[in-house]
Design a protein around this motif. Structure first.
Motif, PDB file in Angstrom:
ATOM      1  N   ALA A  65       2.617   2.303  13.059  1.00  0.00           N
ATOM      2  CA  ALA A  65       2.723   3.247  11.947  1.00  0.00           C
ATOM      3  C   ALA A  65       3.981   2.978  11.131  1.00  0.00           C
ATOM      4  O   ALA A  65       3.957   3.024   9.893  1.00  0.00           O
ATOM      5  N   VAL A  66       5.087   2.672  11.803  1.00  0.00           N
ATOM      6  CA  VAL A  66       6.342   2.374  11.090  1.00  0.00           C
ATOM      7  C   VAL A  66       6.172   1.106  10.251  1.00  0.00           C
ATOM      8  O   VAL A  66       6.622   1.048   9.103  1.00  0.00           O
ATOM      9  N   ASP A  68       3.386   0.018   8.971  1.00  0.00           N
ATOM     10  CA  ASP A  68       2.535   0.398   7.828  1.00  0.00           C
ATOM     11  C   ASP A  68       3.364   1.093   6.753  1.00  0.00           C
ATOM     12  O   ASP A  68       3.208   0.810   5.564  1.00  0.00           O
ATOM     13  N   ILE A  69       4.250   1.990   7.165  1.00  0.00           N
ATOM     14  CA  ILE A  69       5.103   2.708   6.213  1.00  0.00           C
ATOM     15  C   ILE A  69       6.016   1.732   5.484  1.00  0.00           C
ATOM     16  O   ILE A  69       6.184   1.810   4.263  1.00  0.00           O
ATOM     17  N   LYS A  70       6.596   0.789   6.214  1.00  0.00           N
ATOM     18  CA  LYS A  70       7.460  -0.208   5.582  1.00  0.00           C
ATOM     19  C   LYS A  70       6.688  -1.018   4.554  1.00  0.00           C
ATOM     20  O   LYS A  70       7.195  -1.310   3.470  1.00  0.00           O
ATOM     21  N   VAL A  72       4.036  -0.107   2.855  1.00  0.00           N
ATOM     22  CA  VAL A  72       3.771   0.748   1.697  1.00  0.00           C
ATOM     23  C   VAL A  72       5.031   0.871   0.845  1.00  0.00           C
ATOM     24  O   VAL A  72       4.966   0.811  -0.392  1.00  0.00           O
ATOM     25  N   GLN A  73       6.176   1.018   1.492  1.00  0.00           N
ATOM     26  CA  GLN A  73       7.436   1.112   0.746  1.00  0.00           C
ATOM     27  C   GLN A  73       7.699  -0.163  -0.046  1.00  0.00           C
ATOM     28  O   GLN A  73       8.142  -0.106  -1.202  1.00  0.00           O
TER      29      GLN A  73
END
Length: 101
Positions: A65-66, A68-70, A72-73
């Motif tokens: 999940a982390v 994926d967030i990175k 997206v950022q």
């Protein structure tokens, strides 16, 4: 002691054998108790290993999940940078048009 009868000797031997038997039983009871406690510890260790495996699985999901967030950022930063470049180009072309007039 040389005058000890066979009956007295056998009685003394039987008494000593009973003492040894009591000692052996006490040792056996102690070993059985230790064996039960070791079994309980092994069971608890197994449960702990299972919980640790579950935690590792959750940590893996969290790590995904982390990531994926990175990602997206990074994509959002690239989009913002693209918009900023477009806005700067637009402003520059407006200035150029004003200079040409």
């Amino acid at each position: 002691m040389a005058e000890m009868t066979d009956r007295e000797f056998l009685s003394a031997m039987l008494g000593r054998i009973n003492e040894i038997g009591a000692d052996v039983k006490a040792i056996k009871d102690r070993v059985d108790s230790m064996d039960r406690r070791m079994g309980n510890m092994e069971e608890r260790m197994g449960n702990m290993e299972d919980r640790m495996g579950g935690m590792e699985g959750r940590m893996g999901k969290l790590e995904g999940a982390v990531q994926d967030i990175k990602q997206v950022q990074i994509q959002q930063s690239e989009q913002i940078a693209g918009i900023a470049v477009t806005m700067m180009e637009h402003a520059a072309s407006i200035r150029t048009l004003k200079l040409v007039k």
